[in-house]
Design a protein around this motif. Structure first.
Motif, short mmCIF file in Angstrom:
data_model
loop_
_atom_site.label_atom_id
_atom_site.label_comp_id
_atom_site.label_asym_id
_atom_site.label_seq_id
_atom_site.Cartn_x
_atom_site.Cartn_y
_atom_site.Cartn_z
N GLU A 169 0.83 -1.21 0.00
CA GLU A 169 0.00 0.00 0.00
C GLU A 169 0.86 1.26 0.00
N THR A 170 1.91 1.26 0.80
CA THR A 170 2.78 2.44 0.87
C THR A 170 3.51 2.65 -0.45
N VAL A 171 4.03 1.58 -1.03
CA VAL A 171 4.75 1.70 -2.29
C VAL A 171 3.81 2.17 -3.40
N GLN A 172 2.57 1.67 -3.42
CA GLN A 172 1.64 2.05 -4.48
C GLN A 172 1.28 3.53 -4.46
N ILE A 173 1.43 4.18 -3.32
CA ILE A 173 1.22 5.63 -3.26
C ILE A 173 2.23 6.34 -4.16
N HIS A 174 3.45 5.83 -4.18
CA HIS A 174 4.54 6.45 -4.92
C HIS A 174 4.78 5.81 -6.29
N ASP B 43 13.41 12.19 -6.32
CA ASP B 43 12.41 12.67 -5.36
C ASP B 43 11.43 11.56 -4.98
N GLN B 44 10.99 10.79 -5.96
CA GLN B 44 10.08 9.68 -5.70
C GLN B 44 10.70 8.69 -4.72
N LEU B 45 11.95 8.33 -4.95
CA LEU B 45 12.63 7.35 -4.11
C LEU B 45 12.83 7.88 -2.69
#
Length: 91
Positions: A35-40, A72-74
């Protein structure tokens, strides 16, 4: 001039960028990481996510790959995972 070679630069977008997230072995840890990764990285293919338990069973490592779009994403992804208090390490 320094004799130390520079680390290779990542060219963005970078497909199949590997991430490993380690945290305590809790039933919902895999789901939390996804879920957290899918935000980004909304295009995360969850069928490629793997989970391994540590030898003692105390920790889980969740491995996945994203299309990294920029530094920035990472950084934001790393910060969000660590801010949860549930993540020990992000590699």
């Amino acid at each position: 001039m320094s004799d130390t070679p520079e680390a290779p630069k990542i060219e963005f977008p970078c497909e199949n960028y590997p991430i490993k997230v380690v945290g305590h072995n809790e039933d919902d840890f895999r789901g939390f990481v996804i879920e957290t990764v899918q935000i980004h990285a909304p295009d995360l293919d969850i069928t490629t996510v793997t989970v391994n338990e540590s030898r003692t069973g105390k920790y889980l490592s969740v491995r996945l790959q994203i299309t990294a779009t920029g530094e920035d994403q990472l950084i934001r992804l790393h910060e969000d995972l660590k801010a949860s208090g549930r993540v020990q390490t992000v590699l």
